[in-house]
Design an enzyme around this catalytic site. Structure first.
Site, PDB file in Angstrom:
ATOM      1  N   ASN A 150       0.801  -1.220   0.000  1.00  0.00           N
ATOM      2  CA  ASN A 150       0.000   0.000   0.000  1.00  0.00           C
ATOM      3  C   ASN A 150       0.838   1.276   0.000  1.00  0.00           C
ATOM      4  OD1 ASN A 150       0.505  -1.156   2.710  1.00  0.00           O
ATOM      5  ND2 ASN A 150      -0.344   0.777   3.429  1.00  0.00           N
ATOM      6  N   GLN A 178      -4.957  -3.770  -1.805  1.00  0.00           N
ATOM      7  CA  GLN A 178      -4.508  -2.789  -2.794  1.00  0.00           C
ATOM      8  C   GLN A 178      -4.565  -3.316  -4.228  1.00  0.00           C
ATOM      9  OE1 GLN A 178      -3.914   0.406  -2.418  1.00  0.00           O
ATOM     10  NE2 GLN A 178      -4.215   0.359  -0.206  1.00  0.00           N
ATOM     11  N   SER A 198     -11.232  -4.811   0.763  1.00  0.00           N
ATOM     12  CA  SER A 198     -12.069  -3.763   1.349  1.00  0.00           C
ATOM     13  C   SER A 198     -12.671  -2.919   0.232  1.00  0.00           C
ATOM     14  CB  SER A 198     -11.227  -2.879   2.275  1.00  0.00           C
ATOM     15  OG  SER A 198     -12.023  -1.935   2.942  1.00  0.00           O
ATOM     16  N   HIS A 200     -13.815   0.122  -0.039  1.00  0.00           N
ATOM     17  CA  HIS A 200     -13.521   1.540  -0.249  1.00  0.00           C
ATOM     18  C   HIS A 200     -12.200   1.778  -0.974  1.00  0.00           C
ATOM     19  CE1 HIS A 200     -10.474   2.596   2.963  1.00  0.00           C
ATOM     20  NE2 HIS A 200     -10.856   1.413   3.397  1.00  0.00           N
ATOM     21  N   CYS A 322      -3.897   4.309   8.124  1.00  0.00           N
ATOM     22  CA  CYS A 322      -4.192   3.815   9.470  1.00  0.00           C
ATOM     23  C   CYS A 322      -3.221   4.355  10.499  1.00  0.00           C
ATOM     24  CB  CYS A 322      -4.194   2.288   9.478  1.00  0.00           C
ATOM     25  SG  CYS A 322      -5.537   1.609   8.487  1.00  0.00           S
TER      26      CYS A 322
END
Length: 372
Positions: A150, A178, A198, A200, A322
């Site tokens: 990422n 990713q 994920s 989003h 994060c």
């Protein structure tokens, strides 16, 4: 605002918003209810699961919906490790994984006495399958390696690792966050026993993720309560967001080749615009995703540069979202350069989407040049 932080999150596509809005307005039932309204919701949930499973090339029953990839990663790692503790207490991962993987590993070490071998990159940033696999022991029960990093876009040799683990009775977890929606992600082809994503990150909604799990290995429930998700994950499903995730992945799958080519053009344009300037690229391994550029500017602190760019209407970052709230040194770059390298204070991450334009790239680089 020019948004170039797509590795942190992406904007929701209009078609996804439309699908979610329609579902939210007309399909408000609980999919666990047995009455007609509940059955309609259950049908939407079932169809979304089938859509996603079809894209991944796996059985629908092997998909469990979660709140996000962090939950999915924790479920795959912690729930599998605890359920299989009698087989061994050794796990292998890499030092460039997402915090949701590394912290799950730390928890297993501190709480249950697992031993985690964290493989570090070579001096050039390479992380070969051979190096990762060389850490296997007789008590190894799990290997966890991300598909694409990422912070740098580096693609790791997950398929080679999966093939090597196929007959070793060692589970293989792949964090595909990713990569999902940008390139084909096929768990069976990779050889993944667990795979996470994920919504989003591919223009779907926040607050929903997925866990693929093969039927080869058992794992304990991470969430306890009702019998939702085939008794794998208790709690009423976020059906509206799941519908949005399925729609977003369906769109991404249908257009990935065109989208990938466009992002490559944006990537090349950005580097071309910076040609001749005093910068370097933190790019490691033999293959990388064009969606992420990790750039360093000698002698220029990244916290100062981020502030200037933000004030100028440019959204970029230094690494994982994060760790938001403070500009902390990248653990990924630290794994390559060491903790004392000045490069840890000089990098910014520019992450691209097919929604970005060449005009935005030109505007960004023009503004950036003014700060160098």
């Amino acid at each position: 605002m020019i948004y170039l932080d797509n590795a942190a999150t992406t904007s929701i596509l209009p078609q996804v918003i439309e699908a979610m809005t329609l579902h939210m307005a007309e399909n408000y039932g609980n999919p666990s209810s047995i009455h007609g309204i509940g059955r309609i919701a259950a049908k939407s949930l079932r169809e979304s699961r089938q859509t996603i499973a079809g894209i991944l090339g796996v059985p629908a029953i092997s998909i469990t919906f979660t709140a996000d990839a962090t939950e999915a990663n924790n479920t795959a790692i912690i729930s599998y490790a605890i359920a299989n503790i009698e087989r061994g207490k050794h796990i292998i991962t890499t030092s460039i994984e997402h915090p949701s993987v590394l912290e799950a590993m730390r928890y297993l070490e501190e709480r249950f006495g697992f031993e985690v071998t964290t493989v570090t990159p070579d001096p050039d940033g390479e992380l070969s399958a051979k190096k990762i696999l060389s850490s296997i022991r007789s008590d190894t029960i799990l290997v966890s390696v991300m598909m694409a990093n990422n912070e740098t876009g580096q693609i790791l040799p997950v398929k080679e690792i999966g093939q090597a683990l196929k007959d070793k009775n060692i589970a293989f977890h792949v964090d595909a966050v990713q990569a999902m929606g940008k390139i084909p992600v096929l768990p069976l082809e990779i050889g993944a026993d667990f795979l996470t994503a994920s919504a989003h990150k591919f223009h779907g909604p926040k607050g929903v993720g997925l866990l693929y799990h093969s039927d080869k290995y058992k794992f304990d429930n991470f969430m306890h309560g009702g019998d939702q998700e085939n008794k794998r994950r208790a709690g009423t499903e976020n059906t509206t967001s799941i519908v949005g995730m399925a729609k977003a992945l369906e769109i991404a799958q249908a257009n990935w080749k065109v989208n990938y080519k466009k992002v490559q053009q944006l990537h090349e344009r950005l580097l071309s615009n910076l040609n001749g300037l005093n910068f370097y690229q933190n790019q490691f391994g033999t293959v990388s995703m064009p969606h992420v550029l990790n750039l360093g500017f000698s002698g220029l602190r990244n916290d100062l540069l981020l502030t200037k760019l933000d004030l100028a209407g440019i959204a970029v970052s230094t690494g994982s979202a994060c760790t938001a709230g403070a500009v902390e040194p990248s653990h990924v770059l630290e794994s390559v350069y060491g903790g004392n390298s000045e490069k840890l204070q000089e990098n910014i991450r520019v992450s691209l989407s097919e929604i970005n334009t060449l005009q935005e790239i030109d505007q960004f680089t023009d503004i950036l040049k003014g700060f160098l």
